[in-house]
Design an enzyme around this catalytic site. Structure first.
Site, PDB file in Angstrom:
ATOM      1  N   HIS A 242      39.345   1.752 -53.696  1.00 14.37           N
ATOM      2  CA  HIS A 242      39.282   0.308 -53.914  1.00 14.37           C
ATOM      3  C   HIS A 242      38.856  -0.438 -52.662  1.00 14.37           C
ATOM      4  CE1 HIS A 242      41.216   0.927 -57.757  1.00 14.37           C
ATOM      5  NE2 HIS A 242      42.218   1.554 -57.163  1.00 14.37           N
TER       6      HIS A 242
ATOM      7  N   HIS B 228      42.878  -3.429 -44.311  1.00 14.20           N
ATOM      8  CA  HIS B 228      41.799  -3.090 -45.232  1.00 14.20           C
ATOM      9  C   HIS B 228      40.920  -4.320 -45.405  1.00 14.20           C
ATOM     10  CE1 HIS B 228      45.057  -4.753 -47.770  1.00 14.20           C
ATOM     11  NE2 HIS B 228      44.061  -5.337 -48.419  1.00 14.20           N
TER      12      HIS B 228
ATOM     13  N   THR C 122      46.612  -6.802 -55.284  1.00 16.05           N
ATOM     14  CA  THR C 122      46.269  -5.677 -56.150  1.00 16.05           C
ATOM     15  C   THR C 122      47.545  -5.204 -56.842  1.00 16.05           C
ATOM     16  OG1 THR C 122      46.645  -4.048 -54.400  1.00 16.05           O
ATOM     17  CG2 THR C 122      44.408  -4.905 -54.621  1.00 16.05           C
TER      18      THR C 122
END
Length: 255
Positions: free
Chosen positions: A98, A123, A206
């Site tokens: 992802h 990230h 997420t």
């Protein structure tokens, strides 16, 4: 004054590992914001508007009232974030399907407003998840921290196309490696010089979309070279959850 957060559970044993995360025992599982469990994605049958129905544990994605990201107001240029990094931090950079995630090694920490927090991982999203007056940036980096109770603080850094940024070279080398590799990050070097910020209580962006996350999004974007943005987008592009309703929350400019 710091917002009170919901306590997040800790891992019960070293054997519980998150795919490609390299998280050590004691790390909150929610700190890996990109769990590779039940299938979810940014398009098609697993797209964000369907996350809440994909699994019982993802229900908050559909029913939560303090979800992230949000649309932020225009920059106010208030006081700078009081942040002291621990210098160069080594860890593993790997693509988890992802995003490309840097998982910090043991002992990595950041002091924010006088509080020592463990740096868990960082990230990226391309384009950005948070918007400013409705406008997204080219990319956004999330530096995920946890305190001793497992409560999460995420420092968000927006990125725009501009000058080449050497502070991101080690991370980007890991992002383009195609397999896990050791990288080094220096949070302070990766932040803009001007560190005014907006802060609010939100969630992971997420699944499982856990709430009780303190967000600190820096108002001044950093610059990345066109080649650096191209490297990010070659790994993942349009991996951003749409903005969520603010509801009765308040966006503040002090901690």
């Amino acid at each position: 004054m710091r917002t009170t957060h919901h306590r997040l559970p800790l891992l019960a044993a070293p054997a519980v590992l998150l795919v490609l995360a390299g998280c050590a025992a004691g790390t909150p599982p929610e700190a890996d914001a990109h769990d590779a469990g039940t299938s979810w994605s940014y398009e098609g049958a697993g797209s964000p508007e369907r996350w809440g129905a994909l699994a019982d544990e993802y229900g908050t994605c559909g029913t939560g009232e303090r979800q992230s990201p949000i649309d932020l107001p225009a920059a106010r240029g208030g006081a700078d974030l009081d942040l002291v990094g621990s210098g160069a931090v080594r860890g593993l950079t790997a693509d988890n399907g992802h995003t490309v995630q840097f998982t910090a090694g043991d002992g990595a920490s950041t002091t924010i407003a006088g509080e020592d927090l463990d740096l868990v991982q960082m990230h990226f999203h391309a384009g950005s998840e948070h918007t400013v007056d409705g406008e997204p940036a080219d990319a956004e980096f999330h530096f995920v921290h946890a305190d001793g109770r497992g409560d999460l603080t995420v420092v968000g850094v927006l990125a725009e196309r501009g000058a080449h940024n050497p502070a991101y070279e080690s991370y980007l080398a890991g992002a383009t490696a195609g397999a896990g590799r050791e990288s080094t990050v220096d949070i302070e070097a990766m932040l803009p010089e001007v560190r005014s910020f907006a802060t609010y209580e939100g969630s992971l962006t997420t699944p499982p979309c856990t709430e009780g996350v303190r967000w600190i999004v820096l108002e001044e974007p950093i610059e990345l070279g066109a080649d650096q943005l191209a490297d990010l987008e070659a790994a993942h592009v349009e991996n951003a959850r749409p903005v969520q309703p603010l509801g009765d929350r308040t966006v503040r400019h002090t901690l």
